[in-house]
Design an enzyme around this catalytic site. Structure first.
Site, PDB file in Angstrom:
ATOM      1  N   GLN A  78       0.837  -1.195   0.000  1.00  0.00           N
ATOM      2  CA  GLN A  78       0.000   0.000   0.000  1.00  0.00           C
ATOM      3  C   GLN A  78       0.874   1.248   0.000  1.00  0.00           C
ATOM      4  OE1 GLN A  78      -3.261  -0.090   2.718  1.00  0.00           O
ATOM      5  NE2 GLN A  78      -4.033   1.877   2.007  1.00  0.00           N
ATOM      6  N   PHE A  79       1.130   1.758  -1.208  1.00  0.00           N
ATOM      7  CA  PHE A  79       2.002   2.928  -1.337  1.00  0.00           C
ATOM      8  C   PHE A  79       1.398   4.169  -0.693  1.00  0.00           C
ATOM      9  CE2 PHE A  79      -0.774   3.591  -4.934  1.00  0.00           C
ATOM     10  CZ  PHE A  79      -0.850   4.973  -5.067  1.00  0.00           C
ATOM     11  N   THR A  80       0.089   4.199  -0.499  1.00  0.00           N
ATOM     12  CA  THR A  80      -0.548   5.394   0.063  1.00  0.00           C
ATOM     13  C   THR A  80      -0.168   5.636   1.522  1.00  0.00           C
ATOM     14  OG1 THR A  80      -2.553   4.154   0.598  1.00  0.00           O
ATOM     15  CG2 THR A  80      -2.497   5.294  -1.535  1.00  0.00           C
TER      16      THR A  80
END
Length: 150
Positions: A78-80
């Protein structure tokens, strides 16, 4: 590396309408990598998560780890988690790692978690549009950052 760790009764990842992975009692780990992450970050975080005492013992006290309860793990990239929200209302993801660096980091982390637990971990699919479903148990949710170990 940043991780959001959730104790779950069950969790799953669905991609294009098909369930890719699912677990029962255990941990859902949302993992965000940056370019500066190293094997040291992987080793520290995987060991910390596997041994984190957030499952209830016989007296109802959070005193047991994922290893102790024989639980499962589902790791989803999850890059966010690297969102910067300091300017304006549209988050910036400049600190999120590049695809070339973070895919191997994610894969190495999943392997390290599997080694810590002595069994395979379930995964999402890096870069896919995933639908993550979970039943948070507790709820118990913990955030960790390998650059802030204290």
């Amino acid at each position: 590396m940043r991780a959001v760790i959730q104790r779950v009764s069950h969790a799953s990842v669905t991609i294009d309408g098909s369930v890719k992975s699912k677990i029962e009692h255990g941990l859902l780990v949302l993992l965000g990598c940056e370019n500066a992450d190293t094997q040291e970050d992987i080793d520290w975080l995987s060991k910390k998560i596997a041994n984190l005492r957030i499952f209830n013992d016989d007296e109802g006290v959070m005193n047991r780890s994922l290893l102790d309860v024989g639980g499962e793990a589902l790791v989803v990239s999850q890059f966010t988690l690297w969102a910067s929200y300091k300017k304006g209302n549209r988050p910036s993801y400049l600190r999120a790692g590049s695809h070339e660096i973070t895919v191997p980091l994610y894969e190495h982390f999943c392997k390290a978690m599997s080694e810590q637990l002595g069994k395979p971990v379930q995964t999402g699919e890096f870069g896919a549009d995933m639908k993550v479903e979970l039943l948070n148990d507790g709820p118990v949710t913990i955030c960790m950052d390998t650059k802030n170990k204290e």
